[in-house]
Design an enzyme around this catalytic site. Structure first.
Site, PDB file in Angstrom:
ATOM      1  N   ASP A  68      38.868  68.528  63.342  1.00  0.00           N
ATOM      2  CA  ASP A  68      39.577  69.695  62.835  1.00  0.00           C
ATOM      3  C   ASP A  68      40.066  69.384  61.421  1.00  0.00           C
ATOM      4  OD1 ASP A  68      41.766  67.940  63.251  1.00  0.00           O
ATOM      5  OD2 ASP A  68      42.094  68.763  65.247  1.00  0.00           O
ATOM      6  N   ASP A  70      43.267  69.570  58.749  1.00  0.00           N
ATOM      7  CA  ASP A  70      44.715  69.750  58.615  1.00  0.00           C
ATOM      8  C   ASP A  70      45.072  69.851  57.138  1.00  0.00           C
ATOM      9  OD1 ASP A  70      45.187  69.412  61.440  1.00  0.00           O
ATOM     10  OD2 ASP A  70      44.763  67.296  61.141  1.00  0.00           O
ATOM     11  N   ASP A 152      51.277  58.293  60.672  1.00  0.00           N
ATOM     12  CA  ASP A 152      51.205  57.126  61.560  1.00  0.00           C
ATOM     13  C   ASP A 152      50.435  55.935  60.977  1.00  0.00           C
ATOM     14  OD1 ASP A 152      48.864  58.602  61.844  1.00  0.00           O
ATOM     15  OD2 ASP A 152      48.962  58.789  64.018  1.00  0.00           O
TER      16      ASP A 152
HETATM   17  P1  ATP Z   1      41.772  63.757  65.157  1.00  0.00           P
HETATM   18  O1  ATP Z   1      42.089  65.182  64.760  1.00  0.00           O
HETATM   19  O2  ATP Z   1      40.435  63.300  64.757  1.00  0.00           O
HETATM   20  O3  ATP Z   1      42.144  63.458  66.560  1.00  0.00           O
HETATM   21  P2  ATP Z   1      43.889  63.156  63.298  1.00  0.00           P
HETATM   22  O4  ATP Z   1      44.210  61.884  62.570  1.00  0.00           O
HETATM   23  O5  ATP Z   1      43.561  64.340  62.441  1.00  0.00           O
HETATM   24  O6  ATP Z   1      42.739  62.810  64.317  1.00  0.00           O
HETATM   25  P3  ATP Z   1      45.907  64.827  64.467  1.00  0.00           P
HETATM   26  O7  ATP Z   1      46.556  64.683  65.790  1.00  0.00           O
HETATM   27  O8  ATP Z   1      45.041  66.006  64.196  1.00  0.00           O
HETATM   28  O9  ATP Z   1      45.096  63.475  64.235  1.00  0.00           O
HETATM   29  O10 ATP Z   1      47.062  64.745  63.404  1.00  0.00           O
HETATM   30  C1  ATP Z   1      46.853  65.004  62.017  1.00  0.00           C
HETATM   31  C2  ATP Z   1      47.611  64.002  61.171  1.00  0.00           C
HETATM   32  O11 ATP Z   1      49.009  64.125  61.417  1.00  0.00           O
HETATM   33  C3  ATP Z   1      47.291  62.539  61.456  1.00  0.00           C
HETATM   34  O12 ATP Z   1      46.153  62.112  60.746  1.00  0.00           O
HETATM   35  C4  ATP Z   1      48.552  61.853  60.995  1.00  0.00           C
HETATM   36  O13 ATP Z   1      48.571  61.729  59.590  1.00  0.00           O
HETATM   37  C5  ATP Z   1      49.642  62.846  61.387  1.00  0.00           C
HETATM   38  N1  ATP Z   1      50.191  62.558  62.724  1.00  0.00           N
HETATM   39  C6  ATP Z   1      49.785  63.078  63.905  1.00  0.00           C
HETATM   40  N2  ATP Z   1      50.513  62.618  64.926  1.00  0.00           N
HETATM   41  C7  ATP Z   1      51.408  61.774  64.401  1.00  0.00           C
HETATM   42  C8  ATP Z   1      52.470  60.964  64.942  1.00  0.00           C
HETATM   43  N3  ATP Z   1      52.719  60.940  66.248  1.00  0.00           N
HETATM   44  N4  ATP Z   1      53.210  60.226  64.077  1.00  0.00           N
HETATM   45  C9  ATP Z   1      52.970  60.271  62.750  1.00  0.00           C
HETATM   46  N5  ATP Z   1      51.992  60.985  62.187  1.00  0.00           N
HETATM   47  C10 ATP Z   1      51.216  61.740  62.978  1.00  0.00           C
HETATM   48 MG    MG Z   2      43.179  66.322  63.111  1.00  0.00          MG
END
Ligand code: ATP
Ligand code: MG
Length: 449
Positions: A68, A70, A152
């Site tokens: 996705d 963001d 994170d």
């Molecule tokens: P994917 O969508 O591929 O699972 P992602 O890294 O994009 O991985 P998301 O859950 O979509 O993960 O979250 C988007 C972003 O928000 C992350 O890349 C991170 O920078 C931040 N993020 C998400 N969850 C947390 C958390 N629990 N603590 C700190 N930052 C977070």
């Molecule tokens: Mg994501």
């Protein structure tokens, strides 16, 4: 990933980011969702700054396909909402974000987070921690740098500007991406404590990307797996799904066990795996490797199937105990055990009702699959959960359960025409055990006249 690594120089001032120019990396606008580009563009036209951030930038740099897209911006959730009016919805309490919808696609827009310690006096500070230090609400806003440092992992804190094609790196994410390592930003102990789900995210990303956790990011997990006990069951359910449908569930499961995290998600399965009984280990690992295989060939994976398999070993063990030690009938033992196993699980991860119903149906159909006489086989075949139950039966056989070729029988039965089906049923070995005849109800006392 990065074309001219030799050109990457560390910034002279630690406040300024490392900037990767458009011609120094592989990200092209063609790989980015139109909707995400529209969101960034619209926010910029309204005078805000906006970037793509997180997993999409990370995955594009690794030549992967983002799950996705963001967006991070300096606009507040209300300002984002008014920019996209009817397409936008503010969601979340713990962490307020805006979902901007374009058809079936949702772009998640977050406002730059700030450092809560510095923002205590600000009127807009909305920050709250539990007694144990878990962040209950994190809605203190800040600038791009503070936002990067609240994320994170370093590789999840890269910002891409579609306007000029640059990538901004405030946390050392580019270097870690090159070294294929996962590093939590800031003090690892403190960051896991304020949000223990980051331990699960560490497992998911390390498994999915094939990255190693840096030693400082890894060692606290062994010590603090129990922090997970304080996370609401509903949030853990969501994380469990992400872990198992990451496409790397086999690696995920191995790591969850190794770090001692599994017992805070599936205590029953964890005990069964620790018991050394080969059937349990084979069944669970057959399920995760099937799940990974299905996702590789773009097939759907049902959450209920994952739960049915994760809870099968404790269910099986409990039924065995009730039958052998408490002399319950198999039917009663199954009823009793499934209620017990499910209610224990619900205090760890929630399971939405619709999935729970399917889990029970998959289990109940296991008995029906072995009773094929008369019209029974055809009735079972018509059951809406037949396919899941049949797949589950194959899983049991794959794990070594001896069922006299039952799986193969059902494989043939599905493909057979009407005549062949009748023939197959007739050829079934006659059950030697006579079913006890039902006695007529003796509720009415017999009259003697
Ligand atoms: P994917 O969508 O591929 O699972 P992602 O890294 O994009 O991985 P998301 O859950 O979509 O993960 O979250 C988007 C972003 O928000 C992350 O890349 C991170 O920078 C931040 N993020 C998400 N969850 C947390 C958390 N629990 N603590 C700190 N930052 C977070
Ligand atoms: Mg994501």
């Amino acid at each position: 990933m990065l074309k001219r690594l030799y050109k990457l120089l560390k910034p002279s001032n630690s406040n300024s980011p490392l900037i990767i120019q458009e011609n120094e990396h592989n990200i092209s606008e063609r790989d980015i969702s139109r909707s995400a580009l529209r969101v960034v563009d619209q926010l910029r036209k309204n005078g805000f700054v906006a970037y793509l951030v997180g997993g999409c930038v990370r995955d594009l740099l690794l030549d992967g396909t983002p799950k996705d897209f963001d967006v991070a911006t300096d606009a507040t959730p209300e300002q984002v909402k008014s920019t996209f009016s009817r397409n936008a919805r503010i969601i979340g309490r713990r962490f307020r974000i805006v979902h901007v919808r374009f058809g079936r696609e949702i772009i998640e827009v977050t406002t730059f987070r700030g450092n809560p310690a510095e923002a205590k006096t600000k009127a807009k500070a909305d920050h709250n921690q539990s007694e144990k230090g878990i962040l209950l609400r994190d809605n203190v806003y800040g600038d791009i740098k503070s936002d990067a440092l609240r994320r994170d992992f370093t590789v999840n804190a890269l910002y891409y500007s579609p306007e000029d094609g640059t990538i901004l790196d405030y946390a050392g994410g580019i270097e870690d991406l090159q070294k294929r390592q996962l590093r939590i930003i800031g003090d690892p102990n403190a960051r896991y404590k304020e949000d223990p789900v980051r331990m699960l995210r560490a497992v998911r990303f390390a498994s999915k990307l094939g990255f190693a956790l840096t030693p400082e990011s890894e060692s606290p997990i062994y010590k603090h797996a129990d922090y997970l006990a304080d996370i609401p069951a509903a949030r853990l359910f969501e994380e469990v799904l992400k872990l198992f449908i990451s496409g790397s569930a086999t690696a995920v499961l191995t790591k969850l066990r190794e770090y001692g995290l599994l017992k805070f998600l599936f205590p029953g399965a964890n005990n069964c795996l620790d018991s050394g009984i080969e059937y349990y280990e084979k069944l669970i690992f057959a399920m995760v490797s099937n799940t990974d295989r299905r996702l590789r060939s773009n097939k759907r994976v049902a959450p209920a199937f994952i739960y049915a398999a994760m809870l099968w070993p404790p269910l099986h063990a409990k039924i065995k105990e009730l039958v052998e030690e408490q002399k319950l009938s198999h039917h009663d033992a199954t009823q009793h055990a499934s209620t017990g196993v499910i209610s224990e699980q619900l205090s760890y991860t929630s399971i939405p009702k619709r999935f729970l119903i399917t889990v029970r149906e998959i289990w109940a159909l296991q008995q029906k699959l072995s009773r094929r006489e008369g019209k029974r086989a055809l009735q079972t075949l018509e059951h809406p959960r037949f396919r899941a139950a049949y797949d589950f039966l194959l899983l049991r056989e794959e794990a070594g359960e001896q069922l006299d070729g039952l799986g193969l029988w059902w494989t043939r039965f599905q493909d057979a025409d009407e005549g062949e089906r009748t023939d197959m049923i007739e050829k079934l070995p006659k059950s030697t055990k006579k079913r006890p005849r039902r006695r007529k109800s003796s509720a009415k006392p017999k009259s003697n006249d």
